[in-house]
Scaffold this active site. Structure first.
Site, short mmCIF file in Angstrom:
data_model
loop_
_atom_site.label_atom_id
_atom_site.label_comp_id
_atom_site.label_asym_id
_atom_site.label_seq_id
_atom_site.Cartn_x
_atom_site.Cartn_y
_atom_site.Cartn_z
N ASP A 29 4.54 -11.05 10.02
CA ASP A 29 5.47 -10.70 11.09
C ASP A 29 5.60 -11.84 12.09
O ASP A 29 6.71 -12.18 12.53
CB ASP A 29 4.98 -9.45 11.82
N ARG A 54 0.83 -1.20 0.00
CA ARG A 54 0.00 0.00 0.00
C ARG A 54 0.87 1.25 0.00
O ARG A 54 1.79 1.39 0.81
CB ARG A 54 -0.92 0.01 1.22
N ASP A 83 -0.54 -9.67 12.74
CA ASP A 83 0.09 -9.64 11.42
C ASP A 83 0.71 -11.00 11.15
O ASP A 83 1.70 -11.38 11.77
CB ASP A 83 1.16 -8.55 11.36
N THR A 105 -1.13 7.60 -1.07
CA THR A 105 -2.45 7.39 -1.68
C THR A 105 -3.29 6.36 -0.95
O THR A 105 -4.50 6.28 -1.14
CB THR A 105 -2.31 6.95 -3.14
#
Length: 230
Positions: free
Chosen positions: A223, A122, A220, A126
């Site tokens: 991770d 990402r 996550d 934006t």
């Protein structure tokens, strides 16, 4: 696949279950495996081991959606068994980096499978998914694709990856998205946009919270799997 027995999904998601979305049977064994990996105190070793067991179940379920062809063999007693074998031209495409956690279990089942790579992240400005890297075979358009990514939350990354595969000529119905855990919002985002793509998942969470984290969730995945969580 068995019906979902978790919290009541949105009507649109319920509509997709058993059609676009293939949920693993919600057995006691699967729930026990999820209990370990959802525990915030779980060691990385336990997380990786138990996640791997679930990934193997997902892999087997996803491969059952791939094409097969008739294949006869002779049994030890001299009879013919009219069996099946995997059709050629399968391709696995993990979304880097979390999707790479699913490679080893897939290779354990099909050692010689072709594997491509897609890196989508990402954009901080934006907030939209941006393609940074791809490595796909020249004949990708002729293959059936297993798209690998453990997390399907908002659906932005999955949509971008599927759009890339479509641009490379892969028919929508030749894509199976192998996903560890998802939410109604992610399912809706993918299935409304790509009604012929199929999703295989082990759990459908209640919702996304205000920070776009799944609830109850697992944190996550990348991770925790690769040991880069703090």
């Amino acid at each position: 696949m068995t019906p979902w027995t978790g919290p009541a999904p949105a009507a649109s998601v319920e509509h997709y279950l058993g059609r676009n979305v293939h949920l693993l049977p919600q057995t006691k064994q699967l729930r026990a495996l999820h209990t370990v990996i959802r525990d915030r105190e779980a060691s990385r070793q336990d997380f990786v081991f138990h996640a791997g067991r679930i990934i193997r179940l997902l892999t087997e379920a996803a491969l059952d959606l791939m094409p097969f062809e008739p294949y006869d063999v002779q049994t030890p007693v001299g009879s013919t068994y009219h069996g099946l074998r995997f059709a050629d031209r399968l391709l696995a495409v993990p979304i880097v980096r979390a999707g790479e956690s699913m490679e080893s279990e897939l290779r354990a089942v099909i050692p010689g499978i072709r594997i491509g790579k897609i890196l989508i992240q990402r954009n901080r400005t934006t907030k939209r998914p941006h393609l940074y890297y791809e490595a796909l075979p020249d004949d990708t358009a002729d293959r059936h694709v297993l798209l690998l990514d453990p997390m399907l939350a908002t659906g932005g990354t999955a949509v971008a990856a599927i759009e890339l595969l479509l641009e490379r000529g892969v028919p929508e119905e030749h894509i199976v998205f192998v996903n560890f855990i998802t939410v109604p919002e992610g399912i809706t985002a993918v299935c409304e946009r790509f009604p012929r793509v199929r999703i295989v998942t082990s759990a459908i969470e209640e919702r996304l919270n205000e920070n776009a984290y799944m609830v109850p969730g697992i944190g996550d995945f990348g991770d925790r799997y690769f040991g880069t969580d703090r």
